[in-house]
Design an enzyme around this catalytic site. Structure first.
Site, PDB file in Angstrom:
ATOM      1  N   ASP A   1     -18.650 -10.848  17.704  1.00 21.23           N
ATOM      2  CA  ASP A   1     -17.323 -10.263  17.836  1.00 21.23           C
ATOM      3  C   ASP A   1     -16.534 -11.073  19.058  1.00 21.23           C
ATOM      4  O   ASP A   1     -17.157 -10.740  20.103  1.00 21.23           O
ATOM      5  CB  ASP A   1     -17.289  -8.960  17.838  1.00 21.23           C
ATOM      6  CG  ASP A   1     -16.120  -8.110  17.815  1.00 21.23           C
ATOM      7  OD1 ASP A   1     -15.167  -8.987  18.011  1.00 21.23           O
ATOM      8  OD2 ASP A   1     -16.097  -7.141  17.771  1.00 21.23           O
TER       9      ASP A   1
ATOM     10  N   ASP B   1     -19.496 -15.858  13.973  1.00 22.58           N
ATOM     11  CA  ASP B   1     -18.514 -15.203  13.394  1.00 22.58           C
ATOM     12  C   ASP B   1     -18.685 -13.747  13.226  1.00 22.58           C
ATOM     13  O   ASP B   1     -19.869 -13.279  13.264  1.00 22.58           O
ATOM     14  CB  ASP B   1     -18.667 -15.748  11.939  1.00 22.58           C
ATOM     15  CG  ASP B   1     -17.114 -15.558  11.100  1.00 22.58           C
ATOM     16  OD1 ASP B   1     -16.546 -16.556  11.361  1.00 22.58           O
ATOM     17  OD2 ASP B   1     -16.732 -14.477  10.872  1.00 22.58           O
TER      18      ASP B   1
ATOM     19  N   GLY C   1     -14.442 -19.262   8.868  1.00 22.07           N
ATOM     20  CA  GLY C   1     -12.963 -19.083   8.557  1.00 22.07           C
ATOM     21  C   GLY C   1     -12.738 -20.702   7.984  1.00 22.07           C
ATOM     22  O   GLY C   1     -13.497 -21.476   7.738  1.00 22.07           O
ATOM     23  N   GLN C   2     -11.377 -20.694   7.657  1.00 22.16           N
ATOM     24  CA  GLN C   2     -10.781 -21.953   6.837  1.00 22.16           C
ATOM     25  C   GLN C   2     -11.305 -23.101   7.666  1.00 22.16           C
ATOM     26  O   GLN C   2     -11.688 -24.273   6.988  1.00 22.16           O
ATOM     27  CB  GLN C   2      -9.442 -21.817   6.601  1.00 22.16           C
ATOM     28  CG  GLN C   2      -9.096 -22.629   5.514  1.00 22.16           C
ATOM     29  CD  GLN C   2      -7.390 -22.859   5.651  1.00 22.16           C
ATOM     30  OE1 GLN C   2      -6.495 -22.500   6.525  1.00 22.16           O
ATOM     31  NE2 GLN C   2      -6.942 -23.968   4.812  1.00 22.16           N
ATOM     32  N   LEU C   3     -10.773 -23.331   8.623  1.00 24.40           N
ATOM     33  CA  LEU C   3     -10.886 -24.508   9.856  1.00 24.40           C
ATOM     34  C   LEU C   3     -12.455 -24.361  10.072  1.00 24.40           C
ATOM     35  O   LEU C   3     -13.229 -25.490   9.957  1.00 24.40           O
ATOM     36  CB  LEU C   3     -10.011 -24.328  10.824  1.00 24.40           C
ATOM     37  CG  LEU C   3     -10.170 -25.478  12.063  1.00 24.40           C
ATOM     38  CD1 LEU C   3     -10.103 -27.010  11.242  1.00 24.40           C
ATOM     39  CD2 LEU C   3      -9.314 -25.208  13.046  1.00 24.40           C
TER      40      LEU C   3
ATOM     41  N   GLY D   1     -15.473 -17.960  14.862  1.00 28.52           N
ATOM     42  CA  GLY D   1     -14.708 -18.048  14.017  1.00 28.52           C
ATOM     43  C   GLY D   1     -15.414 -19.079  12.988  1.00 28.52           C
ATOM     44  O   GLY D   1     -14.399 -19.720  11.918  1.00 28.52           O
TER      45      GLY D   1
ATOM     46  N   LYS E   1       0.213 -18.156  20.122  1.00 28.11           N
ATOM     47  CA  LYS E   1      -0.187 -19.582  20.357  1.00 28.11           C
ATOM     48  C   LYS E   1       0.661 -20.114  21.465  1.00 28.11           C
ATOM     49  O   LYS E   1       0.075 -21.160  22.229  1.00 28.11           O
ATOM     50  CB  LYS E   1      -0.068 -20.199  18.787  1.00 28.11           C
ATOM     51  CG  LYS E   1      -0.956 -19.853  17.778  1.00 28.11           C
ATOM     52  CD  LYS E   1      -2.229 -20.372  18.414  1.00 28.11           C
ATOM     53  CE  LYS E   1      -3.489 -19.943  17.106  1.00 28.11           C
ATOM     54  NZ  LYS E   1      -4.909 -20.313  17.396  1.00 28.11           N
TER      55      LYS E   1
ATOM     56  N   TYR F   1       1.282 -14.077  15.897  1.00 29.67           N
ATOM     57  CA  TYR F   1       0.523 -15.085  15.915  1.00 29.67           C
ATOM     58  C   TYR F   1       1.377 -16.208  16.701  1.00 29.67           C
ATOM     59  O   TYR F   1       0.501 -16.954  17.528  1.00 29.67           O
ATOM     60  CB  TYR F   1       0.271 -15.476  14.344  1.00 29.67           C
ATOM     61  CG  TYR F   1      -0.466 -16.867  14.177  1.00 29.67           C
ATOM     62  CD1 TYR F   1      -1.818 -16.920  14.630  1.00 29.67           C
ATOM     63  CD2 TYR F   1       0.175 -18.071  13.542  1.00 29.67           C
ATOM     64  CE1 TYR F   1      -2.506 -18.290  14.439  1.00 29.67           C
ATOM     65  CE2 TYR F   1      -0.367 -18.950  13.406  1.00 29.67           C
ATOM     66  CZ  TYR F   1      -1.588 -19.232  13.826  1.00 29.67           C
ATOM     67  OH  TYR F   1      -2.529 -20.352  13.481  1.00 29.67           O
TER      68      TYR F   1
END
Ligand code: AKB
Length: 322
Positions: A52, A34, A11-13, A8, A146, A142
């Site tokens: 993936d 990614d 992604g944002q992070l 990932g 988590k 989500y």
């Protein structure tokens, strides 16, 4: 030599953490992956492979071939998008974590990082200064993933000695990357709209108080957690971490200090119910005591920094007409 695989990474992070890891440990110690091959472009020459995370065999082959010793498993579907595709969110978030933990056990990887979230909490959680250990009743897929993921991380540490570490991030706000599918995304989009000179329509109510963190603090917390000696990590589910608690109206007013013409409208949607179940503020004393966590940014400092850096990162959005 340690070799860090990041999932990932686009992604944002991921896009910010990957750059920070490459800077800290050297570009050749990092392998960014990614599912979206276009992520390579934003990673500024850091070694990259499309991957993936649903394909456990491909992760295993990459770990073997590239002699990976640590995995930062960031790929996930976040709260808002997860509610639109609940079964996909569950299988992506859970199956990929279990593949990574199994691989860590089998290959004796030296460390694993996996992000958790304040989404593990829910409406029956004490909402002010939410303690590390308390009722968690997540109401999003989500959040459920988590919560379960935290228990799996703890399980792999206790049963198999996997050195897996995790943080419960609040909403993250940064200028280098765009958020993707979260409930706290408004707090990034609002800065973009302000700089574009457009009215921002906020999908949360003006007084929705949520814990948030500026990205440099999130990166600092992650690096500190991963660098801390093993015996200082006394929580193996995920640590509460906190920086500031803010409402959309407070973010708006802090932007207006710099851009007085900026306008906002409030039109809540289904994300309001998600936000209403989350904590207002977080008690992060364990992170402070165990490995020295201290945030550096409050709202005014973050707004100043966001507004000064955003135009350099997304210049095409803010080109002034000649
Ligand atoms: C989201 O809004 O889903 C995320 C989070 C708080 O984990 N930013």
């Amino acid at each position: 030599m340690e070799k860090l695989l990041i999932t990932g990474a686009g992604g944002q992070l991921g896009s910010e953490l990957t750059l920070a890891l490459a800077e800290t440990y050297g570009e050749n110690s990092v392998l960014a992956t990614d599912v979206n091959p276009a992520a390579e472009k934003i990673l500024k020459g850091i070694p990259f492979r499309p991957l993936d995370v649903m394909d456990a065999r491909s992760i295993a082959m990459l770990v073997e071939k590239e002699k990976v010793t640590q995995i930062y498993h960031l790929a996930a579907i976040l709260s808002a998008v997860g509610e639109k595709q609940p079964l996909k969110a569950w299988s992506l978030n859970m199956d990929s974590l279990l593949s990574v933990l199994e691989l860590a056990r089998e290959k004796k990887l030296s460390k694993v990082y996996w992000p958790s979230s304040i989404a593990v909490f829910g409406p029956n959680t004490p909402s002010h200064q939410t303690p590390q250990n308390c009722i968690q009743d997540p109401r999003t897929v989500y959040g459920i993933s988590k919560q379960a993921g935290e228990k799996w991380c703890e399980y792999y540490f206790l049963k198999h000695g996997v050195d897996v570490r995790s943080l419960r991030y609040p909403g993250l706000i940064g200028y280098k990357s765009l958020p993707g599918g979260g409930t706290t995304d408004y707090a990034v989009e609002i800065y973009h709209k302000a700089l574009e000179g457009k009215t921002f329509t906020c999908f949360l109510k003006k007084d929705t108080l949520l814990p948030m963190m500026y990205m440099p603090d999130a990166i600092k917390a992650t690096l500190a957690l991963m660098e801390a000696p093993k015996n200082q990590i006394r929580i193996r589910s995920a640590y509460n971490v906190s920086a500031m608690s803010i409402t959309p109206e407070q973010v708006y007013q802090s932007i207006r200090e710099h851009l007085p013409e900026f306008n906002i409208l409030y039109e809540q949607d289904y994300r309001q119910a998600i936000a209403d179940g989350w904590p207002r503020s977080i008690d992060d004393r364990n992170a402070r005591d165990h490995w020295g966590w201290r945030p550096s940014y409050d709202l005014p400092k973050m707004t100043q920094d966001m507004l000064s850096h955003l135009p350099n990162y997304f210049p095409h959005l803010y080109e002034q007409p000649h």
